[in-house]
Design a protein around this motif. Structure first.
Motif, PDB file in Angstrom:
ATOM      1  N   VAL A   1       7.598 -11.850  -0.191  1.00 41.92           N
ATOM      2  CA  VAL A   1       8.259 -11.010   0.491  1.00 41.92           C
ATOM      3  C   VAL A   1       9.241  -9.940  -0.330  1.00 41.92           C
ATOM      4  O   VAL A   1      10.544 -10.699  -0.828  1.00 41.92           O
ATOM      5  N   ASN A   2       8.731  -8.595  -0.361  1.00 43.58           N
ATOM      6  CA  ASN A   2       9.879  -7.283  -1.052  1.00 43.58           C
ATOM      7  C   ASN A   2      10.291  -6.497  -0.397  1.00 43.58           C
ATOM      8  O   ASN A   2       9.762  -6.266   1.064  1.00 43.58           O
ATOM      9  N   VAL A   3      11.489  -5.364  -0.803  1.00 44.89           N
ATOM     10  CA  VAL A   3      11.457  -4.374   0.403  1.00 44.89           C
ATOM     11  C   VAL A   3      11.620  -2.803  -0.269  1.00 44.89           C
ATOM     12  O   VAL A   3      12.705  -3.183  -1.632  1.00 44.89           O
ATOM     13  N   VAL A   4      11.146  -2.088  -0.141  1.00 40.83           N
ATOM     14  CA  VAL A   4      11.496  -0.687  -0.479  1.00 40.83           C
ATOM     15  C   VAL A   4      11.789   0.525   0.415  1.00 40.83           C
ATOM     16  O   VAL A   4      12.055   0.006   1.044  1.00 40.83           O
ATOM     17  N   TYR A   5      13.087   0.856  -0.453  1.00 35.52           N
ATOM     18  CA  TYR A   5      13.699   2.153   0.183  1.00 35.52           C
ATOM     19  C   TYR A   5      14.127   3.122  -0.608  1.00 35.52           C
ATOM     20  O   TYR A   5      13.289   3.839  -1.235  1.00 35.52           O
ATOM     21  N   LYS A   6      14.107   3.560   0.212  1.00 39.52           N
ATOM     22  CA  LYS A   6      14.360   5.372   0.232  1.00 39.52           C
ATOM     23  C   LYS A   6      15.773   5.436  -0.051  1.00 39.52           C
ATOM     24  O   LYS A   6      17.108   5.193  -0.117  1.00 39.52           O
ATOM     25  N   ARG A   7      16.082   5.846  -1.601  1.00 42.39           N
ATOM     26  CA  ARG A   7      17.394   5.905  -2.420  1.00 42.39           C
ATOM     27  C   ARG A   7      17.837   7.516  -2.157  1.00 42.39           C
ATOM     28  O   ARG A   7      17.069   8.801  -1.570  1.00 42.39           O
ATOM     29  N   LYS A   8      19.070   7.921  -2.695  1.00 45.01           N
ATOM     30  CA  LYS A   8      19.513   9.352  -2.185  1.00 45.01           C
ATOM     31  C   LYS A   8      18.654   9.698  -3.493  1.00 45.01           C
ATOM     32  O   LYS A   8      18.604   9.545  -4.604  1.00 45.01           O
ATOM     33  N   GLY A   9      18.062  11.355  -3.278  1.00 40.87           N
ATOM     34  CA  GLY A   9      18.124  11.831  -4.211  1.00 40.87           C
ATOM     35  C   GLY A   9      16.695  11.703  -3.847  1.00 40.87           C
ATOM     36  O   GLY A   9      15.572  12.392  -5.166  1.00 40.87           O
ATOM     37  N   GLY A  10      15.940  11.304  -3.453  1.00 38.24           N
ATOM     38  CA  GLY A  10      14.527  11.089  -3.474  1.00 38.24           C
ATOM     39  C   GLY A  10      13.878  10.046  -4.098  1.00 38.24           C
ATOM     40  O   GLY A  10      12.505  10.023  -4.040  1.00 38.24           O
ATOM     41  N   THR A  11      14.101   9.509  -4.829  1.00 36.66           N
ATOM     42  CA  THR A  11      13.943   8.536  -5.383  1.00 36.66           C
ATOM     43  C   THR A  11      13.233   7.082  -4.478  1.00 36.66           C
ATOM     44  O   THR A  11      13.973   6.760  -3.332  1.00 36.66           O
ATOM     45  N   TYR A  12      12.981   5.919  -4.921  1.00 32.00           N
ATOM     46  CA  TYR A  12      12.999   4.761  -4.326  1.00 32.00           C
ATOM     47  C   TYR A  12      13.123   3.777  -5.108  1.00 32.00           C
ATOM     48  O   TYR A  12      13.047   3.504  -6.117  1.00 32.00           O
ATOM     49  N   GLY A  13      13.538   2.563  -4.061  1.00 29.05           N
ATOM     50  CA  GLY A  13      13.834   1.466  -4.519  1.00 29.05           C
ATOM     51  C   GLY A  13      12.803  -0.127  -4.263  1.00 29.05           C
ATOM     52  O   GLY A  13      12.312  -0.121  -3.145  1.00 29.05           O
ATOM     53  N   LEU A  14      12.966  -1.043  -4.967  1.00 31.82           N
ATOM     54  CA  LEU A  14      12.756  -2.565  -4.716  1.00 31.82           C
ATOM     55  C   LEU A  14      13.377  -3.396  -5.089  1.00 31.82           C
ATOM     56  O   LEU A  14      14.047  -3.574  -5.799  1.00 31.82           O
ATOM     57  N   ILE A  15      13.671  -4.247  -3.749  1.00 31.93           N
ATOM     58  CA  ILE A  15      14.363  -5.514  -3.146  1.00 31.93           C
ATOM     59  C   ILE A  15      13.297  -6.197  -3.689  1.00 31.93           C
ATOM     60  O   ILE A  15      12.491  -6.830  -3.095  1.00 31.93           O
ATOM     61  N   GLU A  16      14.121  -7.279  -4.784  1.00 31.23           N
ATOM     62  CA  GLU A  16      12.725  -8.434  -4.466  1.00 31.23           C
ATOM     63  C   GLU A  16      13.576  -9.377  -5.029  1.00 31.23           C
ATOM     64  O   GLU A  16      15.195 -10.164  -5.719  1.00 31.23           O
ATOM     65  N   PRO A  17      13.087 -10.983  -4.169  1.00 31.41           N
ATOM     66  CA  PRO A  17      13.748 -12.346  -4.535  1.00 31.41           C
ATOM     67  C   PRO A  17      14.277 -12.558  -5.455  1.00 31.41           C
ATOM     68  O   PRO A  17      13.114 -12.657  -6.988  1.00 31.41           O
TER      69      PRO A  17
END
Length: 175
Positions: A157-173
């Motif tokens: 299970v992962n989470v993608v999120y929107k960052r400031k500046g229009g980029t994306y982040g990925l959270i991995e366990p």
């Protein structure tokens, strides 16, 4: 407290170092002397940003502030962290799990809970395997700023999120 101060696109001058230690030093009344404070100062165009991270057992106390003046950012970040500490004190120190990081006076003092954390909605959905890029597209289609999914590459299970500046982040366990 032990300070670890680094600069990105900015030289950490003695004046900046003193300002950080003086302002963040106001938080010493809450923490033991061994507590580490990680401070990152960065400049992007006219944005002066400070990020402060204080790891305590099982939790991370973190704030970042941006302004057009680094000294203003330093002032703002201390106020935010102090407010966070008072607001979540009972949860941070619950059952002495992180008590070794905080001074006894902070643990014993009662702060008014401004507002308890209340979950007002629960949502269930099917987690489908997909690639992080596809999860970002799905997140955009839903109009959300984060999206939970099963990573097709790692089967976790992962989470993608929107960052400031229009980029994306990925959270991995972590494994």
């Amino acid at each position: 407290m032990k300070y670890i101060i680094i600069g990105k696109n900015i030289e950490v001058t003695p004046g900046l170092k003193t300002a950080v230690e003086d302002k963040i030093g106001k938080l010493e009344k809450y923490f033991t002397p061994e507590t580490e404070v990680h401070v990152t100062l960065s400049v992007e165009k006219d944005r002066q940003k400070i990020e402060v991270t204080i790891p305590v057992k099982g939790n991370i106390i973190r704030s970042e502030q941006v302004s057009n003046d680094m000294y203003v950012s330093i002032d703002l970040v201390e106020e935010i962290i102090e407010r966070q500490l008072k607001k979540y004190k009972n949860k941070l120190v619950d059952k002495q799990q992180a008590g070794s990081f905080f001074k006894q006076e902070f643990i014993e003092k009662d702060y008014m809970d401004e507002e308890d954390v209340k979950i007002i909605r629960t949502k269930k959905f099917d987690i489908k395997p997909m690639y992080p890029e596809d999860a970002c597209v799905q997140m955009e289609l839903l109009g959300h700023n984060f999206f939970v999914f099963c990573n097709a590459e790692t089967d976790e299970v992962n989470v993608v999120y929107k960052r400031k500046g229009g980029t994306y982040g990925l959270i991995e366990p972590e494994n």
